[in-house]
Write an enzyme that holds these catalytic residues in place. Structure first.
Site, mmCIF file in Angstrom:
data_model
loop_
_atom_site.group_PDB
_atom_site.id
_atom_site.type_symbol
_atom_site.label_atom_id
_atom_site.label_comp_id
_atom_site.label_asym_id
_atom_site.label_seq_id
_atom_site.Cartn_x
_atom_site.Cartn_y
_atom_site.Cartn_z
ATOM 1 N N LEU A 58 0.867 -1.169 0.000
ATOM 2 C CA LEU A 58 0.000 0.000 0.000
ATOM 3 C C LEU A 58 0.910 1.226 0.000
ATOM 4 O O LEU A 58 1.868 1.292 0.778
ATOM 5 C CB LEU A 58 -0.888 -0.016 1.242
ATOM 6 C CG LEU A 58 -2.117 0.900 1.303
ATOM 7 C CD1 LEU A 58 -3.034 0.678 0.106
ATOM 8 C CD2 LEU A 58 -2.876 0.677 2.600
ATOM 9 N N ASP A 59 0.648 2.180 -0.894
ATOM 10 C CA ASP A 59 1.496 3.365 -1.003
ATOM 11 C C ASP A 59 1.684 4.043 0.359
ATOM 12 O O ASP A 59 0.761 4.042 1.185
ATOM 13 C CB ASP A 59 0.883 4.379 -1.967
ATOM 14 C CG ASP A 59 1.157 4.037 -3.421
ATOM 15 O OD1 ASP A 59 1.958 3.121 -3.676
ATOM 16 O OD2 ASP A 59 0.569 4.694 -4.302
ATOM 17 N N PRO A 60 2.855 4.646 0.585
ATOM 18 C CA PRO A 60 3.093 5.337 1.865
ATOM 19 C C PRO A 60 2.028 6.368 2.209
ATOM 20 O O PRO A 60 1.653 6.511 3.372
ATOM 21 C CB PRO A 60 4.459 6.017 1.645
ATOM 22 C CG PRO A 60 5.149 5.134 0.659
ATOM 23 C CD PRO A 60 4.068 4.646 -0.264
ATOM 24 N N ALA A 62 -1.054 6.286 1.279
ATOM 25 C CA ALA A 62 -2.390 5.678 1.269
ATOM 26 C C ALA A 62 -2.747 5.136 2.644
ATOM 27 O O ALA A 62 -1.882 4.870 3.484
ATOM 28 C CB ALA A 62 -2.447 4.561 0.236
ATOM 29 N N ARG A 202 -2.670 5.368 -9.196
ATOM 30 C CA ARG A 202 -2.078 6.593 -9.760
ATOM 31 C C ARG A 202 -1.853 6.468 -11.262
ATOM 32 O O ARG A 202 -1.976 7.442 -12.006
ATOM 33 C CB ARG A 202 -0.764 6.914 -9.051
ATOM 34 C CG ARG A 202 -0.948 7.504 -7.651
ATOM 35 C CD ARG A 202 0.380 7.770 -6.981
ATOM 36 N NE ARG A 202 1.107 6.544 -6.703
ATOM 37 C CZ ARG A 202 2.429 6.429 -6.721
ATOM 38 N NH1 ARG A 202 3.172 7.481 -7.020
ATOM 39 N NH2 ARG A 202 3.009 5.288 -6.441
#
Length: 329
Positions: A58-60, A62, A202
């Site tokens: 999971l993106d930082p 997010a 993204r």
């Protein structure tokens, strides 16, 4: 009270600002600190979390579900369902180099209410095109590796041909517009996306931006579902710190495996299975397709007493290949 085994899953509601790996380490440390303190107080000896792994980055920036498997449960990570569901907010008329609000603004245009309505309609009409197989490139600022180096570490120096090497095919099951509104000086839309593992939201936003020729930027991203675990099952770091009994927060491995499709083999086949040998449907007493945490061609192998022996795979329900022995001799 401490459970006999820590093998299982803890579903965490991740906060923005941390990588998935950092979060796994934080959870592992907190659990072990609690256990050591309990062992000292009770003058007892027990298990600690030796291994921990998550089921998808999971993106930082997010938030949302991060499924963390502990100890022996890490063995089943490859066999869990790969489906994810995200809710995201997108700013209209603004683009950054990272494609989210953490980056530097590289393009910005004024969006009037009339223009915003037109853009929303354009995007809504465009969304059905993304359902199905979708080839995408990883964002330059992502955790994907090129020659062993994370892309975000060398993003300003990345050449287009290197970025294109990191293309992959993902699957979009559903993508829909949930809402649109004006907030904090920007027109915004909210999307919900159900997709396969490895999908970069993204990158979808960038593709939409290029097709409508309007700069777009992700303002927040929340993962609502991962591997068929939901936000309602998740806990925060604070809840983990405050709970007196860590076992209340861990979904046992046996419980997770009970939600897989399964086969029961006859007594003669048990020895073969526990030694990693394949078998056929002639060796099966019963087959049950009811899986929710797994892909449809993955099965748990059980003996006549319903004891779990292994994980197997079958594409035709005729031939079954052992993928992971869970109870070896």
């Amino acid at each position: 009270m401490i459970q006999e085994t820590l093998d299982g899953a803890i579903v965490v509601n991740k906060s923005p600002g941390f990588t998935s790996t950092q979060y796994v380490e934080k959870i592992k440390t907190i659990i072990n600190q609690k256990l050591r303190r309990i062992y000292r107080q009770t003058q007892s000896v027990g298990d600690l979390v030796e291994k921990a792994g998550h089921t998808g980055t999971l993106d930082p920036n997010a938030a949302g579900i991060l499924v963390i498997l502990l100890n022996k449960a890490t063995k089943i990570i490859p066999y869990l369902s790969k489906h994810k569901t995200y809710s995201c907010e997108i700013i209209l008329g603004k683009e950054t180099d990272t494609l989210d609000t953490s980056g530097k603004v590289i393009n910005q245009v004024n969006i009037t209410p009339e223009t915003a309505s037109q853009i929303v309609k354009q995007i809504e009409n465009l969304l059905p095109q993304y359902i199905g197989k979708f080839t995408q490139y990883a964002p330059s600022y992502s955790a994907k590796k090129i020659k062993g180096i994370r892309m975000y570490q060398i993003a300003p120096k990345l050449q287009q041909q290197l970025v294109q090497q990191k293309s992959n095919i993902v699957y979009i099951y559903s993508i829909k517009l949930l809402d649109h509104y004006f907030f904090n000086n920007h027109h915004r839309i909210q999307l919900e996306i159900e997709c396969s593992q490895g999908t970069y939201v993204r990158s979808i936003i960038k593709d939409i931006s290029q097709k409508i020729n309007i700069p777009l930027t992700l303002s927040f991203l929340v993962r609502k579902n991962s591997n068929n675990f939901t936000l309602s099952q998740s806990v925060t770091i604070e809840e983990i710190k405050q709970t007196p009994n860590i076992s209340d927060l861990i979904i046992p491995l046996t419980t997770i495996l009970e939600n897989f499709s399964y086969v029961i083999v006859n007594d003669k086949t048990v020895f073969k299975v526990r030694n990693g040998h394949s078998f056929s449907n002639q060796n099966i007493i019963h087959l049950e397709k009811k899986g929710i945490y797994n892909d449809k061609n993955i099965f748990i192998v059980k003996d006549r007493r319903k004891e779990i022996l292994a994980i197997c795979q079958s594409d035709d329900c005729i031939n079954f290949k052992i993928r992971k022995v869970l109870k070896p001799y």
